[in-house]
Design a protein around this motif. Structure first.
Motif, PDB file in Angstrom:
ATOM      1  N   ILE A  25     -13.247   8.170   8.540  1.00  0.00           N
ATOM      2  CA  ILE A  25     -14.121   7.408   7.638  1.00  0.00           C
ATOM      3  C   ILE A  25     -13.521   6.036   7.365  1.00  0.00           C
ATOM      4  O   ILE A  25     -14.221   5.018   7.369  1.00  0.00           O
ATOM      5  CB  ILE A  25     -14.341   8.187   6.320  1.00  0.00           C
ATOM      6  CG1 ILE A  25     -15.185   9.439   6.579  1.00  0.00           C
ATOM      7  CG2 ILE A  25     -15.036   7.300   5.283  1.00  0.00           C
ATOM      8  CD1 ILE A  25     -15.275  10.364   5.389  1.00  0.00           C
ATOM      9  N   ASN A  26     -12.204   6.010   7.140  1.00  0.00           N
ATOM     10  CA  ASN A  26     -11.522   4.727   6.928  1.00  0.00           C
ATOM     11  C   ASN A  26     -11.625   3.835   8.153  1.00  0.00           C
ATOM     12  O   ASN A  26     -11.844   2.622   8.036  1.00  0.00           O
ATOM     13  CB  ASN A  26     -10.049   4.970   6.585  1.00  0.00           C
ATOM     14  CG  ASN A  26      -9.804   5.198   5.115  1.00  0.00           C
ATOM     15  OD1 ASN A  26      -9.675   4.265   4.348  1.00  0.00           O
ATOM     16  ND2 ASN A  26      -9.780   6.456   4.714  1.00  0.00           N
ATOM     17  N   ALA A  27     -11.450   4.431   9.323  1.00  0.00           N
ATOM     18  CA  ALA A  27     -11.524   3.653  10.562  1.00  0.00           C
ATOM     19  C   ALA A  27     -12.917   3.063  10.749  1.00  0.00           C
ATOM     20  O   ALA A  27     -13.067   1.913  11.177  1.00  0.00           O
ATOM     21  CB  ALA A  27     -11.157   4.537  11.754  1.00  0.00           C
ATOM     22  N   PHE A  28     -13.941   3.841  10.394  1.00  0.00           N
ATOM     23  CA  PHE A  28     -15.320   3.367  10.533  1.00  0.00           C
ATOM     24  C   PHE A  28     -15.612   2.243   9.552  1.00  0.00           C
ATOM     25  O   PHE A  28     -16.174   1.200   9.922  1.00  0.00           O
ATOM     26  CB  PHE A  28     -16.290   4.527  10.316  1.00  0.00           C
ATOM     27  CG  PHE A  28     -17.729   4.117  10.331  1.00  0.00           C
ATOM     28  CD1 PHE A  28     -18.381   3.839  11.529  1.00  0.00           C
ATOM     29  CD2 PHE A  28     -18.436   3.993   9.137  1.00  0.00           C
ATOM     30  CE1 PHE A  28     -19.717   3.449  11.541  1.00  0.00           C
ATOM     31  CE2 PHE A  28     -19.768   3.605   9.137  1.00  0.00           C
ATOM     32  CZ  PHE A  28     -20.414   3.327  10.348  1.00  0.00           C
ATOM     33  N   SER A 292      -3.962   9.089   0.946  1.00  0.00           N
ATOM     34  CA  SER A 292      -5.006   8.431   1.739  1.00  0.00           C
ATOM     35  C   SER A 292      -6.175   8.008   0.858  1.00  0.00           C
ATOM     36  O   SER A 292      -6.716   6.903   1.014  1.00  0.00           O
ATOM     37  CB  SER A 292      -5.503   9.367   2.846  1.00  0.00           C
ATOM     38  OG  SER A 292      -4.464   9.700   3.731  1.00  0.00           O
ATOM     39  N   ILE A 293      -6.555   8.879  -0.060  1.00  0.00           N
ATOM     40  CA  ILE A 293      -7.655   8.556  -0.977  1.00  0.00           C
ATOM     41  C   ILE A 293      -7.282   7.350  -1.840  1.00  0.00           C
ATOM     42  O   ILE A 293      -8.064   6.408  -2.002  1.00  0.00           O
ATOM     43  CB  ILE A 293      -7.999   9.773  -1.859  1.00  0.00           C
ATOM     44  CG1 ILE A 293      -8.598  10.893  -0.996  1.00  0.00           C
ATOM     45  CG2 ILE A 293      -8.976   9.379  -2.966  1.00  0.00           C
ATOM     46  CD1 ILE A 293      -8.792  12.197  -1.738  1.00  0.00           C
ATOM     47  N   THR A 294      -6.056   7.379  -2.391  1.00  0.00           N
ATOM     48  CA  THR A 294      -5.590   6.277  -3.241  1.00  0.00           C
ATOM     49  C   THR A 294      -5.531   4.962  -2.465  1.00  0.00           C
ATOM     50  O   THR A 294      -6.027   3.926  -2.927  1.00  0.00           O
ATOM     51  CB  THR A 294      -4.206   6.603  -3.814  1.00  0.00           C
ATOM     52  OG1 THR A 294      -4.261   7.839  -4.534  1.00  0.00           O
ATOM     53  CG2 THR A 294      -3.732   5.500  -4.745  1.00  0.00           C
ATOM     54  N   THR A 295      -4.940   5.007  -1.274  1.00  0.00           N
ATOM     55  CA  THR A 295      -4.810   3.802  -0.453  1.00  0.00           C
ATOM     56  C   THR A 295      -6.174   3.268  -0.031  1.00  0.00           C
ATOM     57  O   THR A 295      -6.407   2.054  -0.028  1.00  0.00           O
ATOM     58  CB  THR A 295      -3.960   4.092   0.794  1.00  0.00           C
ATOM     59  OG1 THR A 295      -2.675   4.565   0.385  1.00  0.00           O
ATOM     60  CG2 THR A 295      -3.779   2.837   1.641  1.00  0.00           C
ATOM     61  N   SER A 296      -7.080   4.171   0.312  1.00  0.00           N
ATOM     62  CA  SER A 296      -8.413   3.756   0.767  1.00  0.00           C
ATOM     63  C   SER A 296      -9.173   3.045  -0.342  1.00  0.00           C
ATOM     64  O   SER A 296      -9.793   1.995  -0.121  1.00  0.00           O
ATOM     65  CB  SER A 296      -9.206   4.974   1.241  1.00  0.00           C
ATOM     66  OG  SER A 296      -8.543   5.629   2.302  1.00  0.00           O
ATOM     67  N   ILE A 297      -9.123   3.605  -1.536  1.00  0.00           N
ATOM     68  CA  ILE A 297      -9.835   3.014  -2.660  1.00  0.00           C
ATOM     69  C   ILE A 297      -9.297   1.614  -2.970  1.00  0.00           C
ATOM     70  O   ILE A 297     -10.060   0.668  -3.211  1.00  0.00           O
ATOM     71  CB  ILE A 297      -9.741   3.932  -3.899  1.00  0.00           C
ATOM     72  CG1 ILE A 297     -10.607   5.183  -3.677  1.00  0.00           C
ATOM     73  CG2 ILE A 297     -10.171   3.207  -5.165  1.00  0.00           C
ATOM     74  CD1 ILE A 297     -10.476   6.224  -4.767  1.00  0.00           C
ATOM     75  N   LEU A 298      -7.968   1.477  -2.928  1.00  0.00           N
ATOM     76  CA  LEU A 298      -7.366   0.172  -3.226  1.00  0.00           C
ATOM     77  C   LEU A 298      -7.644  -0.841  -2.108  1.00  0.00           C
ATOM     78  O   LEU A 298      -7.915  -2.013  -2.374  1.00  0.00           O
ATOM     79  CB  LEU A 298      -5.865   0.333  -3.417  1.00  0.00           C
ATOM     80  CG  LEU A 298      -5.415   1.154  -4.633  1.00  0.00           C
ATOM     81  CD1 LEU A 298      -3.904   1.319  -4.647  1.00  0.00           C
ATOM     82  CD2 LEU A 298      -5.881   0.510  -5.931  1.00  0.00           C
ATOM     83  N   ILE A 302     -12.158  -1.221  -4.315  1.00  0.00           N
ATOM     84  CA  ILE A 302     -12.832  -0.414  -5.338  1.00  0.00           C
ATOM     85  C   ILE A 302     -11.928  -0.337  -6.567  1.00  0.00           C
ATOM     86  O   ILE A 302     -10.705  -0.299  -6.451  1.00  0.00           O
ATOM     87  CB  ILE A 302     -13.136   0.993  -4.794  1.00  0.00           C
ATOM     88  CG1 ILE A 302     -13.998   0.890  -3.532  1.00  0.00           C
ATOM     89  CG2 ILE A 302     -13.861   1.835  -5.835  1.00  0.00           C
ATOM     90  CD1 ILE A 302     -14.205   2.212  -2.828  1.00  0.00           C
ATOM     91  N   ARG A 303     -12.505  -0.287  -7.730  1.00  0.00           N
ATOM     92  CA  ARG A 303     -11.722  -0.236  -8.955  1.00  0.00           C
ATOM     93  C   ARG A 303     -10.807   0.998  -8.958  1.00  0.00           C
ATOM     94  O   ARG A 303     -11.247   2.100  -8.620  1.00  0.00           O
ATOM     95  CB  ARG A 303     -12.632  -0.198 -10.181  1.00  0.00           C
ATOM     96  CG  ARG A 303     -13.348  -1.517 -10.455  1.00  0.00           C
ATOM     97  CD  ARG A 303     -14.165  -1.424 -11.724  1.00  0.00           C
ATOM     98  NE  ARG A 303     -15.163  -0.366 -11.645  1.00  0.00           N
ATOM     99  CZ  ARG A 303     -15.898   0.054 -12.676  1.00  0.00           C
ATOM    100  NH1 ARG A 303     -15.738  -0.511 -13.861  1.00  0.00           N
ATOM    101  NH2 ARG A 303     -16.781   1.012 -12.519  1.00  0.00           N
ATOM    102  N   PRO A 304      -9.537   0.828  -9.361  1.00  0.00           N
ATOM    103  CA  PRO A 304      -8.584   1.953  -9.348  1.00  0.00           C
ATOM    104  C   PRO A 304      -9.035   3.135 -10.196  1.00  0.00           C
ATOM    105  O   PRO A 304      -8.635   4.275  -9.932  1.00  0.00           O
ATOM    106  CB  PRO A 304      -7.302   1.320  -9.915  1.00  0.00           C
ATOM    107  CG  PRO A 304      -7.449  -0.140  -9.656  1.00  0.00           C
ATOM    108  CD  PRO A 304      -8.920  -0.425  -9.772  1.00  0.00           C
ATOM    109  N   GLU A 305      -9.854   2.883 -11.228  1.00  0.00           N
ATOM    110  CA  GLU A 305     -10.310   3.970 -12.091  1.00  0.00           C
ATOM    111  C   GLU A 305     -11.108   5.017 -11.320  1.00  0.00           C
ATOM    112  O   GLU A 305     -11.160   6.189 -11.699  1.00  0.00           O
ATOM    113  CB  GLU A 305     -11.172   3.419 -13.239  1.00  0.00           C
ATOM    114  CG  GLU A 305     -10.435   2.512 -14.218  1.00  0.00           C
ATOM    115  CD  GLU A 305     -10.332   1.074 -13.727  1.00  0.00           C
ATOM    116  OE1 GLU A 305     -10.849   0.801 -12.612  1.00  0.00           O
ATOM    117  OE2 GLU A 305      -9.732   0.247 -14.432  1.00  0.00           O
ATOM    118  N   ILE A 306     -11.731   4.569 -10.215  1.00  0.00           N
ATOM    119  CA  ILE A 306     -12.522   5.492  -9.417  1.00  0.00           C
ATOM    120  C   ILE A 306     -11.643   6.588  -8.820  1.00  0.00           C
ATOM    121  O   ILE A 306     -12.087   7.715  -8.603  1.00  0.00           O
ATOM    122  CB  ILE A 306     -13.254   4.728  -8.288  1.00  0.00           C
ATOM    123  CG1 ILE A 306     -14.142   3.631  -8.892  1.00  0.00           C
ATOM    124  CG2 ILE A 306     -14.085   5.664  -7.432  1.00  0.00           C
ATOM    125  CD1 ILE A 306     -15.250   4.153  -9.772  1.00  0.00           C
TER     126      ILE A 306
END
Length: 338
Positions: A25-28, A292-298, A302-306
């Protein structure tokens, strides 16, 4: 076909499949940039490298948390133990603690590891000898630990200038970040020690039924003391990586709330929160999923609160999958639809 079904039903396979899905998903979304790895000054750089490097602390903590959860307990003090270990190491290097060590880096690391092990030993004593609930016993150190770290550092952020200490977090060997070597080395030692000896069976037995284990001749009290001591030692290693990364000790923020990520990583790996069977490999993959989730959001702005909302949803899903009532209800719905 039967072998494929058996592999697909393994928790490690399912956890790995989730991690690969996140990567794809990140790659896409990043149009292929996610898997791009560059070599700069002989060092590997890239988003994927960052995930493994930054996730090394969580992977190390997940090893100790897996053992704690496998015995039917938990350890929510690991974040505070990280703060204590960082404070001890940095103040020894600075010379304000144990000045006769003359800022020796090796002795500072040994002192930090001993401090973490003693913290784990304290947790194990309260749980096994005083018979406190694990969450209560470790909560004591979770609250008091940061105060202890602040006392060690005199309530200040201790900054140091020591290249050999920085290497713990910022060093590279053959282009690969040094924290990864630490994480995989400790994982190998722990997995070999637990899975290739009878100790692993003792841990599972205590987690499944502590009373029956005692009647079978297993010293459950000793097992728990060893487990929580190991958890404290591993938390100290994570604390060294964390403090070396910021080139100092920040007792207020070091390892703050990381214990929740460690528990979540182990739960994602399939270890039951009520104790019993466990998988170190799946827990390590779970740690990488969280990172991975944390790195992807940042990385996507996307806001870190998410991140906290996503983690909360994951917790809900995990709790549902481990609930016997939900499983039976889902099974009835599935059979009714056929």
């Amino acid at each position: 076909m039967n072998k494929l079904k058996k592999i697909a039903s393994m928790q490690v396979f399912r956890t790995l499949a989730v991690l690969l899905c996140i990567f794809l998903i990140n790659a896409f979304l990043s149009k292929g940039e996610f898997f791009r790895i560059e070599i700069v000054d002989g060092h590997l750089y890239g988003r994927l490298v960052d995930i493994f490097r930054n996730g090394s602390k969580l992977m190390i903590l997940a090893l100790g948390m897996t053992m704690a959860l496998a015995t039917g307990g938990t350890d929510i003090s690991v974040g505070s133990v990280m703060a204590i270990a960082g404070a001890v190491a940095c103040t020894v290097i600075e010379g304000s603690l144990f000045p006769f060590f003359q800022g020796n880096t090796a002795l500072a690391i040994i002192c930090a590891l001993c401090a973490g092990t003693l913290c784990g030993l304290w947790n194990g004593f309260l749980i096994s000898k005083i018979q406190m609930q694990p969450i209560v016993a470790t909560m004591i150190l979770m609250v008091a630990g940061r105060g202890i770290a602040q006392l060690i550092s005199d309530g200040r952020i201790v900054t140091i200038n020591n290249p050999s200490y920085y290497f713990i977090n910022g060093g590279y060997i053959f282009g690969i970040p040094f924290p990864l070597y630490l994480a995989f080395f400790l994982a190998f030692i722990v997995i070999f020690s637990i899975r290739k000896t009878a100790f692993g069976l003792y841990v599972e037995s205590v987690g499944c039924n502590a009373a029956a284990s005692r009647f079978a001749g297993i010293n459950a009290s000793r097992i728990k003391i060893i487990i929580y001591s190991l958890s404290g030692f591993l938390a100290a290693v994570a604390g060294l990586i964390d403090s070396a990364g910021i080139k100092g000790a920040d007792s207020n923020n070091a390892g703050l709330l990381i214990e929740l990520d460690a528990i979540l990583a182990v739960a994602i790996g399939g270890t039951s929160l009520s104790g019993g069977r466990f998988s170190f490999i799946a827990s390590l993959i779970g740690a990488l999923i969280i990172q991975s989730i944390t790195t992807s959001i940042l990385s996507f702005g996307i806001r870190p609160e998410i991140t906290q909302v996503v983690k909360a949803l994951i917790v809900i899903i995990i709790c549902l999958t481990q609930s016997p009532v939900f499983k039976s209800s889902f099974g009835k719905i599935k059979r009714g639809s056929v």
